[in-house]
Write an enzyme that holds these catalytic residues in place. Sequence first.
Site, PDB file in Angstrom:
ATOM      1  N   TYR A   5       6.601  -8.305  -8.592  1.00 43.01           N
ATOM      2  CA  TYR A   5       6.527  -7.340  -9.697  1.00 43.01           C
ATOM      3  C   TYR A   5       7.780  -7.411 -10.578  1.00 43.01           C
ATOM      4  O   TYR A   5       7.691  -7.437 -11.811  1.00 43.01           O
ATOM      5  CB  TYR A   5       6.355  -5.953  -9.075  1.00 43.01           C
ATOM      6  CG  TYR A   5       6.179  -4.816 -10.049  1.00 43.01           C
ATOM      7  CD1 TYR A   5       4.973  -4.627 -10.715  1.00 43.01           C
ATOM      8  CD2 TYR A   5       7.218  -3.915 -10.278  1.00 43.01           C
ATOM      9  CE1 TYR A   5       4.816  -3.564 -11.594  1.00 43.01           C
ATOM     10  CE2 TYR A   5       7.059  -2.851 -11.149  1.00 43.01           C
ATOM     11  CZ  TYR A   5       5.855  -2.678 -11.805  1.00 43.01           C
ATOM     12  OH  TYR A   5       5.698  -1.625 -12.672  1.00 43.01           O
ATOM     13  N   LYS A  43       7.877  -8.414 -14.452  1.00 46.83           N
ATOM     14  CA  LYS A  43       8.294  -7.427 -15.454  1.00 46.83           C
ATOM     15  C   LYS A  43       9.496  -7.902 -16.268  1.00 46.83           C
ATOM     16  O   LYS A  43       9.602  -7.588 -17.451  1.00 46.83           O
ATOM     17  CB  LYS A  43       8.599  -6.088 -14.773  1.00 46.83           C
ATOM     18  CG  LYS A  43       7.341  -5.355 -14.289  1.00 46.83           C
ATOM     19  CD  LYS A  43       6.292  -5.231 -15.382  1.00 46.83           C
ATOM     20  CE  LYS A  43       5.390  -4.038 -15.229  1.00 46.83           C
ATOM     21  NZ  LYS A  43       4.314  -4.026 -16.246  1.00 46.83           N
TER      22      LYS A  43
HETATM   23  P1  NAI Z   1      -2.149   2.722 -12.750  1.00 43.78           P
HETATM   24  O1  NAI Z   1      -2.434   1.975 -11.498  1.00 43.78           O
HETATM   25  O2  NAI Z   1      -2.459   4.169 -12.831  1.00 43.78           O
HETATM   26  O3  NAI Z   1      -2.854   2.009 -13.997  1.00 43.78           O
HETATM   27  C1  NAI Z   1      -2.994   0.630 -14.115  1.00 43.78           C
HETATM   28  C2  NAI Z   1      -4.381   0.339 -14.647  1.00 43.78           C
HETATM   29  O4  NAI Z   1      -4.512  -1.075 -14.846  1.00 43.78           O
HETATM   30  C3  NAI Z   1      -5.486   0.756 -13.665  1.00 43.78           C
HETATM   31  O5  NAI Z   1      -6.387   1.656 -14.293  1.00 43.78           O
HETATM   32  C4  NAI Z   1      -6.133  -0.563 -13.274  1.00 43.78           C
HETATM   33  O6  NAI Z   1      -7.536  -0.476 -13.041  1.00 43.78           O
HETATM   34  C5  NAI Z   1      -5.835  -1.438 -14.484  1.00 43.78           C
HETATM   35  N1  NAI Z   1      -5.904  -2.869 -14.182  1.00 43.78           N
HETATM   36  C6  NAI Z   1      -5.451  -3.510 -13.076  1.00 43.78           C
HETATM   37  N2  NAI Z   1      -5.698  -4.816 -13.161  1.00 43.78           N
HETATM   38  C7  NAI Z   1      -6.316  -5.025 -14.353  1.00 43.78           C
HETATM   39  C8  NAI Z   1      -6.818  -6.185 -15.004  1.00 43.78           C
HETATM   40  N3  NAI Z   1      -6.735  -7.393 -14.433  1.00 43.78           N
HETATM   41  N4  NAI Z   1      -7.396  -6.044 -16.226  1.00 43.78           N
HETATM   42  C9  NAI Z   1      -7.496  -4.828 -16.819  1.00 43.78           C
HETATM   43  N5  NAI Z   1      -7.052  -3.683 -16.221  1.00 43.78           N
HETATM   44  C10 NAI Z   1      -6.441  -3.791 -15.018  1.00 43.78           C
HETATM   45  O7  NAI Z   1      -0.578   2.485 -13.056  1.00 43.78           O
HETATM   46  P2  NAI Z   1       0.427   3.131 -14.133  1.00 43.78           P
HETATM   47  O8  NAI Z   1       1.520   3.737 -13.388  1.00 43.78           O
HETATM   48  O9  NAI Z   1      -0.302   3.922 -15.139  1.00 43.78           O
HETATM   49  O10 NAI Z   1       1.018   1.791 -14.791  1.00 43.78           O
HETATM   50  C11 NAI Z   1       0.793   1.382 -16.131  1.00 43.78           C
HETATM   51  C12 NAI Z   1       1.807   0.315 -16.493  1.00 43.78           C
HETATM   52  O11 NAI Z   1       3.136   0.862 -16.466  1.00 43.78           O
HETATM   53  C13 NAI Z   1       1.823  -0.880 -15.540  1.00 43.78           C
HETATM   54  O12 NAI Z   1       2.053  -2.063 -16.288  1.00 43.78           O
HETATM   55  C14 NAI Z   1       3.005  -0.588 -14.647  1.00 43.78           C
HETATM   56  O13 NAI Z   1       3.530  -1.751 -14.077  1.00 43.78           O
HETATM   57  C15 NAI Z   1       3.960   0.055 -15.641  1.00 43.78           C
HETATM   58  N6  NAI Z   1       4.993   0.850 -14.990  1.00 43.78           N
HETATM   59  C16 NAI Z   1       4.693   2.062 -14.404  1.00 43.78           C
HETATM   60  C17 NAI Z   1       5.703   2.799 -13.841  1.00 43.78           C
HETATM   61  C18 NAI Z   1       5.453   4.161 -13.291  1.00 43.78           C
HETATM   62  O14 NAI Z   1       6.438   4.859 -13.008  1.00 43.78           O
HETATM   63  N7  NAI Z   1       4.222   4.602 -13.136  1.00 43.78           N
HETATM   64  C19 NAI Z   1       7.092   2.300 -13.752  1.00 43.78           C
HETATM   65  C20 NAI Z   1       7.295   1.048 -14.412  1.00 43.78           C
HETATM   66  C21 NAI Z   1       6.266   0.358 -14.991  1.00 43.78           C
END
Ligand code: NAI
Length: 303
Positions: free
Chosen positions: A164, A168
């Site tokens: 990851y 990133k």
């Molecule tokens: P989440 O797990 O709630 O949302 C991620 C979404 O991406 C899910 O709905 C999932 O179904 C979708 N997904 C996964 N693989 C996919 C694919 N191949 N094609 C299309 N959709 C796909 O996670 P969250 O926390 O909302 O994360 C959103 C972004 O923010 C991610 O890129 C994560 O790495 C980044 N992030 C989040 C942090 C946090 O504190 N929540 C911290 C740092 C980065």
Amino acid sequence: MSLLSGKSVIVTGAGGGIGRDFALALAAAGASVVVNDIGASVSGEGTDAAPAFEVVKMIKTKGGSAAASTDSVANWESANRIIQCALDSFGRIDAVVNNAGILRDRFFFNMSVEEWRAVIDVHLNGSFYVARAAAPYFRSQESGSYVHMTSTSGLIGNLGQANYSAAKLGIAALSKSIALDMQRYHVRSNCIAPFAWSRMIGSIPTETDDQKARVEKMKVMETAKIAPLAVFLASDLSKDVTGQIFAVRANELFLMSQNRPLRSVHRAEGWTAESIASHALPAFAPDFYALERSQDVFSWDPI
Ligand code: NAI
């Protein structure tokens, strides 16, 4: 006129978490939104069309404009279909938010090739595929905004996240490269490093009292707090902003640093291993970075 009226924006991974709040806020600001999500588990397993359609329904109920896309970002052909969905539904693309993500955490010494590849495929390759598929349209219309989700796990560091973190930090470099290569077409590219209480960090183990207290504090980091920055970056208000990395944590916004030389030493006759040890090391050592994780640098409670 709303801030984003007439604009068409793609948000990947918009079926839940941060991406869903992006989609809702962008639509509320007047954008037509492609809500892309395969509906996978946190680790990227399974598919479910329901989350993407559910978010489209939420937007339409409030009078907004949205279309669902259930194609994966992690494959060149399907990434092109995500872009095509915006063209078919709204006739144009003005912004792409690369937000889809998965986690396969494991200590480096135990990480499998499969765990490495799955995370690189969704985050780094997926961000490239979707951004690259939109590039011809941005280039010919001489406008467009890319927003990519990076993480302090990559920018600073974290345990058990080699896949990851590498993806990133790679995304930050991808964003900078796009900003440089597409500046001549007035296309901009920026990153957001979010901190938000989503299912992704909801998977943190809470066995000890210490861990439980830490996780309680994280709950104030609402996913919706990240959205205003994405709306700003998708809008013309950010027309002169490119190549930057922002972080958001509840009500705090940060402009993150980027790598620059920190100290330099010079010897006219060149260096040997011994002179590096005796001369360069004492000059550099006070500025060496501690082996810090993101939580050591962001050491105060979210505000
Ligand atoms: P989440 O797990 O709630 O949302 C991620 C979404 O991406 C899910 O709905 C999932 O179904 C979708 N997904 C996964 N693989 C996919 C694919 N191949 N094609 C299309 N959709 C796909 O996670 P969250 O926390 O909302 O994360 C959103 C972004 O923010 C991610 O890129 C994560 O790495 C980044 N992030 C989040 C942090 C946090 O504190 N929540 C911290 C740092 C980065």
